[in-house]
Design an enzyme around this catalytic site. Structure first.
Site, PDB file in Angstrom:
ATOM      1  CE1 TYR A  24      -3.631   2.603   0.693  1.00 26.83           C
ATOM      2  CE2 TYR A  24      -2.158   3.400   2.399  1.00 26.83           C
ATOM      3  CZ  TYR A  24      -3.270   3.577   1.610  1.00 26.83           C
ATOM      4  OH  TYR A  24      -4.003   4.727   1.718  1.00 26.83           O
TER       5      TYR A  24
ATOM      6  CB  SER B  15      -2.895  13.250   4.864  1.00 25.55           C
ATOM      7  OG  SER B  15      -3.970  12.838   4.033  1.00 25.55           O
TER       8      SER B  15
ATOM      9  CD  GLN C 296      -4.002  16.151   1.459  1.00 27.31           C
ATOM     10  OE1 GLN C 296      -4.102  15.416   2.446  1.00 27.31           O
ATOM     11  NE2 GLN C 296      -4.855  16.093   0.443  1.00 27.31           N
TER      12      GLN C 296
ATOM     13  CE1 TYR D  41      -6.604  13.985  -1.703  1.00 26.37           C
ATOM     14  CE2 TYR D  41      -6.597  13.123   0.532  1.00 26.37           C
ATOM     15  CZ  TYR D  41      -6.068  13.152  -0.744  1.00 26.37           C
ATOM     16  OH  TYR D  41      -5.014  12.348  -1.064  1.00 26.37           O
TER      17      TYR D  41
ATOM     18  CB  THR E  90      -4.878  17.839  -2.621  1.00 22.88           C
ATOM     19  OG1 THR E  90      -3.902  18.002  -1.591  1.00 22.88           O
ATOM     20  CG2 THR E  90      -4.456  16.699  -3.523  1.00 22.88           C
TER      21      THR E  90
ATOM     22  NE  ARG F 107      -3.667   5.113  -5.073  1.00 25.10           N
ATOM     23  CZ  ARG F 107      -3.931   6.022  -4.147  1.00 25.10           C
ATOM     24  NH1 ARG F 107      -4.052   5.661  -2.887  1.00 25.10           N
ATOM     25  NH2 ARG F 107      -4.072   7.296  -4.487  1.00 25.10           N
TER      26      ARG F 107
ATOM     27  CE  LYS G 223       1.283  16.776  -1.902  1.00 24.44           C
ATOM     28  NZ  LYS G 223       0.899  15.640  -2.765  1.00 24.44           N
TER      29      LYS G 223
ATOM     30  CG  HIS H  64      -1.569  11.814  -5.137  1.00 25.78           C
ATOM     31  ND1 HIS H  64      -2.392  12.841  -4.748  1.00 25.78           N
ATOM     32  CD2 HIS H  64      -1.696  10.870  -4.173  1.00 25.78           C
ATOM     33  CE1 HIS H  64      -3.005  12.523  -3.625  1.00 25.78           C
ATOM     34  NE2 HIS H  64      -2.579  11.322  -3.242  1.00 25.78           N
TER      35      HIS H  64
ATOM     36  NE  ARG I 237      -0.418   6.281  -2.734  1.00 26.27           N
ATOM     37  CZ  ARG I 237      -0.337   5.034  -2.242  1.00 26.27           C
ATOM     38  NH1 ARG I 237       0.707   4.279  -2.506  1.00 26.27           N
ATOM     39  NH2 ARG I 237      -1.299   4.557  -1.475  1.00 26.27           N
TER      40      ARG I 237
ATOM     41  CG  ASP J  99       5.284  15.670  -4.239  1.00 23.76           C
ATOM     42  OD1 ASP J  99       5.086  15.366  -5.428  1.00 23.76           O
ATOM     43  OD2 ASP J  99       4.344  15.776  -3.434  1.00 23.76           O
ATOM     44  CB  THR J 100       6.567  12.618  -7.440  1.00 23.74           C
ATOM     45  OG1 THR J 100       5.277  13.083  -7.057  1.00 23.74           O
ATOM     46  CG2 THR J 100       6.424  11.277  -8.169  1.00 23.74           C
ATOM     47  N   GLY J 101       9.222  10.838  -6.072  1.00 23.25           N
ATOM     48  CA  GLY J 101      10.426  10.140  -6.517  1.00 23.25           C
ATOM     49  C   GLY J 101      11.698  10.449  -5.767  1.00 23.25           C
ATOM     50  CB  ILE J 102      12.664  13.007  -3.270  1.00 22.61           C
ATOM     51  CG1 ILE J 102      12.461  14.182  -4.226  1.00 22.61           C
ATOM     52  CG2 ILE J 102      13.833  13.280  -2.331  1.00 22.61           C
ATOM     53  CD1 ILE J 102      12.062  15.473  -3.561  1.00 22.61           C
TER      54      ILE J 102
END
Length: 412
Positions: free
Chosen positions: A54, A136, A158, A160, A186, A195, A276, A300, A303, A331-334
């Site tokens: 997950y 979140s 963050q 929603y 977001t 997923r 975001k 994201h 995701r 962000d993403t992938g750091i």
């Protein structure tokens, strides 16, 4: 001929230093971790597959995540030499406040599923290090408890925009009342991404126990002991809104979200607001024209939409076009401090870590999150020194070349 002699014990012991045994298993594991990938390996061994996947997984074929990580690896640095770099300054300001390092902890949902300390571990590590922590909407620790854990530090929220707007409005008011200084609105989740690891694992929220779950849990009794002997797993800030976890997840994704929602939330929120999930230049321009404080280039964590744009690839163009008007975060992938240095050099004001933080959490709770921050901090300092940069302000696009692996097809 080499002259030989019988070894003298005193001389041998001068050359050999015996390491003291470490009896604390958690510390012993974490001491061996030199990279975020090392923490990931520990996390995978210690966490049931469904919970690990997950966290670790992404949407569909997971191409977005793979490409994001590859983009950081496809960086060529250009160092300057003969510069005194005995001391470097990693501090910065973002969204009107300080951070000791150029990264903060990204918002992650259902964090106590990964390890029972959850957001408390993240907020505590952020407080100790002097970096921001972002909670979140789907966090498993309440707004008020995060504030109590990080009372003097920087807390972000963050948001929603949920189908039942009153739920989102109440969260905005609570975050403001608790002194959170920045809101991440977001925009990349009108519906949930597919997923597939979760579906293949038969994974649901809350977790449902089947034969496969039990078999996978047998070698990980510590995780289940923590899970079964600590407070119920729930969306802590939403626990009073009614409805099941599944219903609340459904409420969180709303395909009708619009710029009107942004206007309403912005009027309610007294602090800084960043958007975001921005993934193209046109949207970045429009948002900048509306006067938002920041833009977070993010898909994201891969995701949501698979094959989405790589945020790091977008960074130079977006910074060039709107960087004077808004603060641009990526962000993403750091997975390495060098990724963060490259992002700052290409104009990012700040970066966010998600999975890197969660790998540390799963590997060792609060100590594991501390280890994540320590690893990234050391890598940032070392990379800056090797580049000849005394401060983040000295990092420029001249220090970085983004090597092309994927290039658009030229059409006639």
């Amino acid at each position: 001929m080499v002259q030989r002699q019988f070894p003298r014990p005193a001389e041998v012991f001068e050359l050999l230093q015996f390491k003291k045994p470490e009896f604390n298993g958690r510390k012993r594991r974490l001491d061996k971790a030199l990279t975020i990938y090392d923490l990931r390996d520990i996390a995978r061994r210690r966490t049931p597959r469904a919970a690990f996947d997950y966290t670790d997984g992404a949407a569909e074929g997971e191409l977005s995540l793979e490409r994001a990580r590859q983009a950081f690896e496809d960086v060529e640095f250009h160092p300057s030499v003969l510069r005194d770099v005995a001391q470097v300054d990693t501090s910065t300001t973002v969204f009107g406040g300080p951070s000791a390092l150029p990264f903060g902890i990204a918002p992650t949902g259902f964090t106590r599923l990964m390890q029972t300390e959850g957001e408390i571990a993240g907020a505590g590590a952020a407080a100790a290090t002097g970096i921001p922590f972002c909670l979140s909407t789907l966090g498993t620790t309440s707004i008020e408890d995060v504030k109590a854990t990080n009372p003097l530090g920087r807390n972000w929220f963050q948001l929603y925009v949920m189908k039942q707007r009153e739920i989102s409005y109440a969260l905005v008011e609570r975050a403001a009342a608790s002194g959170f200084d920045t809101l991440f609105f977001t925009v990349d989740t009108p519906v949930a991404g597919a997923r597939l690891r979760d579906k293949r694992n038969g994974f649901s929220i809350p977790p449902q126990i089947g034969a496969g779950t039990i078999l996978n849990a047998i070698p990980r009794p510590w995780w289940w002991y923590d899970f079964l002997t600590t407070p119920k797993l729930e969306f802590a800030s939403l626990s009073a809104t009614g409805g099941t976890v599944g219903e609340l997840l459904d409420f969180a994704m709303d395909p009708t979200i619009s710029y009107e929602d942004l206007r309403i939330i912005r009027e309610m929120w007294p602090g800084r607001i960043a958007i975001k999930g921005v993934q193209n230049l046109e949207d970045a321009r429009k948002l900048a024209s509306l006067g938002v404080d920041g833009i977070v280039l993010s898909n994201h964590g891969g995701r949501q939409l698979d094959r989405a744009p790589v945020p790091f690839h977008l960074l130079p163009t977006v910074v060039r076009e709107v960087g004077q008007d808004v603060e641009v975060v990526v962000d993403t992938g750091i997975m390495n401090g060098a990724d963060i240095v490259a992002s700052i050099a290409l104009g990012a004001k700040f970066t966010l870590i998600g999975r890197a933080y969660l790998y540390g959490l799963m590997a060792g709770g609060r100590q594991g999150v501390d280890k994540t921050v320590e690893i990234l901090s050391d890598q940032i300092v070392r990379t800056m020194k090797l580049l000849g940069a005394h401060s983040l302000e000295e990092l420029t696009p001249h220090h970085v070349t983004q090597l092309e692996r994927l290039a658009p097809v030229r059409r006639s």
